[in-house]
Design a protein around this motif. Structure first.
Motif, PDB file in Angstrom:
ATOM      1  N   ILE A 289      -3.167   8.433  -1.368  1.00  0.00           N
ATOM      2  CA  ILE A 289      -1.790   8.154  -0.956  1.00  0.00           C
ATOM      3  C   ILE A 289      -0.924   9.360  -1.292  1.00  0.00           C
ATOM      4  CG2 ILE A 289       0.269   6.746  -1.402  1.00  0.00           C
ATOM      5  CD1 ILE A 289      -1.521   4.352  -1.817  1.00  0.00           C
TER       6      ILE A 289
ATOM      7  N   PHE B 220       5.042   6.733  -0.575  1.00  0.00           N
ATOM      8  CA  PHE B 220       5.278   5.382  -0.080  1.00  0.00           C
ATOM      9  C   PHE B 220       6.748   5.058  -0.254  1.00  0.00           C
ATOM     10  CE2 PHE B 220       4.366   4.830  -4.568  1.00  0.00           C
ATOM     11  CZ  PHE B 220       5.194   3.795  -4.991  1.00  0.00           C
TER      12      PHE B 220
ATOM     13  N   LEU C  28       7.021  -3.426   0.259  1.00  0.00           N
ATOM     14  CA  LEU C  28       6.482  -2.133   0.695  1.00  0.00           C
ATOM     15  C   LEU C  28       6.850  -1.937   2.160  1.00  0.00           C
ATOM     16  CD1 LEU C  28       4.632   0.297  -0.144  1.00  0.00           C
ATOM     17  CD2 LEU C  28       2.747  -0.987   0.896  1.00  0.00           C
TER      18      LEU C  28
ATOM     19  N   ARG D  80       6.704   1.259   3.738  1.00  0.00           N
ATOM     20  CA  ARG D  80       5.978   2.397   4.316  1.00  0.00           C
ATOM     21  C   ARG D  80       4.925   2.848   3.324  1.00  0.00           C
ATOM     22  NH1 ARG D  80       8.511   8.272   6.304  1.00  0.00           N
ATOM     23  NH2 ARG D  80       6.598   9.478   6.019  1.00  0.00           N
ATOM     24  N   VAL D  81       3.771   3.290   3.855  1.00  0.00           N
ATOM     25  CA  VAL D  81       2.753   3.901   3.002  1.00  0.00           C
ATOM     26  C   VAL D  81       2.080   5.020   3.786  1.00  0.00           C
ATOM     27  CG1 VAL D  81       0.999   2.174   3.670  1.00  0.00           C
ATOM     28  CG2 VAL D  81       0.715   3.507   1.557  1.00  0.00           C
ATOM     29  N   ASP D  82       1.939   6.175   3.155  1.00  0.00           N
ATOM     30  CA  ASP D  82       1.318   7.344   3.784  1.00  0.00           C
ATOM     31  C   ASP D  82      -0.033   7.603   3.128  1.00  0.00           C
ATOM     32  OD1 ASP D  82       3.750   7.447   5.030  1.00  0.00           O
ATOM     33  OD2 ASP D  82       4.398   9.347   4.145  1.00  0.00           O
ATOM     34  N   TYR D  83      -1.101   7.196   3.833  1.00  0.00           N
ATOM     35  CA  TYR D  83      -2.456   7.480   3.361  1.00  0.00           C
ATOM     36  C   TYR D  83      -2.827   8.904   3.778  1.00  0.00           C
ATOM     37  CZ  TYR D  83      -3.075   2.402   2.741  1.00  0.00           C
ATOM     38  OH  TYR D  83      -2.961   1.090   2.351  1.00  0.00           O
TER      39      TYR D  83
ATOM     40  N   GLN E 118       0.854   7.895   8.472  1.00  0.00           N
ATOM     41  CA  GLN E 118       2.084   7.338   7.939  1.00  0.00           C
ATOM     42  C   GLN E 118       2.328   5.985   8.593  1.00  0.00           C
ATOM     43  OE1 GLN E 118       4.905  10.388   8.956  1.00  0.00           O
ATOM     44  NE2 GLN E 118       3.943  11.930   7.662  1.00  0.00           N
TER      45      GLN E 118
END
Length: 346
Positions: free
Chosen positions: A2, A5, A115, A117-120, A194
Motif C-alpha cells: 500500500i 490511503f 475507508l 480510497r486505497v492505493d495498492y 488507486q
C-alpha cells in the motif's frame, strides 16, 4: 503493498470550525465547495486533509490522506506498507495518536471513519524503467477508462479507479524531496492501482464495511494488483520485430499462412505506434489495416472486428509469450521481460 490511503468522516460545520481552530488554519470554500490543507501536521505521514461541502446537505466530509510507511517511520519514504497483522496494528495505533493530537474528537475508536480510497502498489528497480513506461503506455485502454499521456508514466483513469505505472525517480525529481530519497528512487518502477471506491472490494471479499482496515491484507492487495495488471498490460514479453519474427516462424502447430498473418498484425501495430491507435485505424477502416480486420462500416461492425482483433492477439501472440507492442530497434536489447514477471514472480 500500500502506498497511500484515505479515510473520511461526515460531520457538521461545527466540527469543521473545530478542525480549523485546532490546526490554526483558515478553511475557505470556493466555488468547488472544496478546501485542501496540505501537510496539516507539519510531519510525514498525514499528507493532506480535504474538506468537502456535501451537495444538498448541511454536512461536510473530512478526508485525510495518509502514507502509512511515512507515518510509522516518521520520515519521508519510498517504501510501501506491507500488510502484515503486526504492521496493521502498529498503523492503527500511530494513526489514532495522530488524530487525537489534532483533537480527541477525531479518535478512530470514537468516530465512524470509513475507508474512502486505497492505493495498492508494487515496485522494483530496473535500468529500463523509462522503456517500460513507454511500452506500457502503448497498451490497451479499457472501456470507460481514459488514457492520459504523461512523461514517464502509463496513466489511465475512470470514475472509480486509476492505474499508474510510472518512474518514481522521475516523479520525485520534480519535488523538493531530499537528495537521498531521490537517489533511492532512481530507476524505480512502480505499478499502482488507486481504488477510489473501495466499497466494491469490501463486497467482493465479504468484509464488513465498518472494518476500517479490512482491506489491509496481503492476499487482497496481491490479487487486486495481479488482476489490474492483467487488464491493463498485455501479456507476453517485449521483443524487437526481428526477434518476434524469429519466434513466430519457429512456432509449432501453426500454418505458414497464420504465421504471415501474425507478422502482418505486428507490423500494423508497430506502424500505428500503439494498440489504441491500431483500434482507431480499424474503426476508421484505414488502408493500413490488415484485410481480415477491414470493413468497419458501423459501430456494430467495428465492435465485431475489435473483438476479433483482440482475440487474434490473445491466441497468437499473448498466449505464445509475445507482447503485441514491439521493442524499438534502437535499443541494444532484443528482449525485455513483462513487468508481471518482475512484480509477481521474481
Amino acid at each position: 503493498m500500500i502506498d497511500t490511503f484515505e479515510i473520511t468522516l461526515t460531520v457538521a460545520y461545527s466540527i469543521v470550525e473545530l478542525l480549523s481552530r485546532e490546526l490554526e488554519k483558515e478553511i475557505k470554500f470556493r466555488s468547488s465547495n472544496f478546501c485542501k490543507l496540505p501537510n496539516p501536521l507539519g510531519q510525514p505521514g498525514v499528507r493532506a486533509i480535504n474538506i468537502t461541502r456535501q451537495k444538498n446537505s448541511d454536512k461536510y466530509s473530512i478526508a485525510i490522506e495518509i502514507n502509512p510507511t511515512e507515518l510509522l517511520e516518521e520520515a519521508a519514504s519510498i517504501e510501501l506498507f506491507h500488510c502484515s497483522q503486526e504492521n496493521v496494528e502498529a498503523l492503527k495505533q500511530a494513526l489514532n495518536e495522530a488524530l487525537k493530537y489534532v483533537h480527541p474528537y477525531f479518535s478512530l475508536t470514537d468516530r465512524k471513519w470509513r475507508l474512502s480510497r486505497v492505493d495498492y502498489a508494487m515496485q522494483f528497480h530496473t535500468p529500463y524503467v523509462e522503456l517500460y513506461t513507454t511500452l506500457e503506455s502503448k497498451g490497451p485502454i479499457l472501456y470507460r477508462y481514459e488514457g492520459l499521456q504523461k512523461p514517464g508514466s502509463t496513466y489511465k483513469k475512470c470514475k472509480s479507479s486509476r492505474i499508474n505505472a510510472y518512474n518514481k525517480g522521475n516523479q520525485l525529481s520534480k519535488t523538493n524531496s531530499s537528495a537521498s530519497l531521490k537517489e533511492k528512487a532512481t530507476d524505480l518502477y512502480r505499478f499502482e492501482y488507486q481504488c477510489l471506491n473501495p466499497k466494491y472490494l469490501y463486497e467482493k471479499y465479504s468484509i464488513d464495511y465498518s472494518e476500517l482496515f479490512g482491506l489491509f491484507r496481503k492476499d487482497i492487495a496481491l490479487a487486486v494488483l495481479k488482476a489490474q495488471h492483467k487488464r491493463h498490460v498485455k501479456a507476453g514479453d517485449y521483443y524487437t520485430y526481428y526477434e518476434a519474427a524469429k519466434r513466430i516462424n519457429e512456432m509449432k502447430g501453426k500454418q505458414q499462412r497464420t504465421k504471415e498473418q501474425i507478422l502482418e498484425v505486428l507490423r500494423f501495430i508497430e506502424a500505428a505506434d500503439s494498440l489504441p491507435n491500431a483500434l482507431l485505424a480499424i474503426r476508421n477502416d484505414a488502408d493500413t489495416v490488415p484485410g481480415r480486420f477491414r470493413g468497419a462500416k458501423s459501430e456494430c461492425s467495428y465492435e465485431i472486428l475489435k473483438d476479433k482483433f483482440n482475440e487474434f492477439l490473445r491466441e497468437h501472440l499473448c498466449k505464445e509469450g509475445i507482447n503485441p507492442v514491439l521493442l524499438p530497434d534502437e535499443f541494444a536489447i532484443a528482449l525485455l521481460p513483462n513487468t508481471s514477471f518482475k512484480l509477481f514472480t521474481a
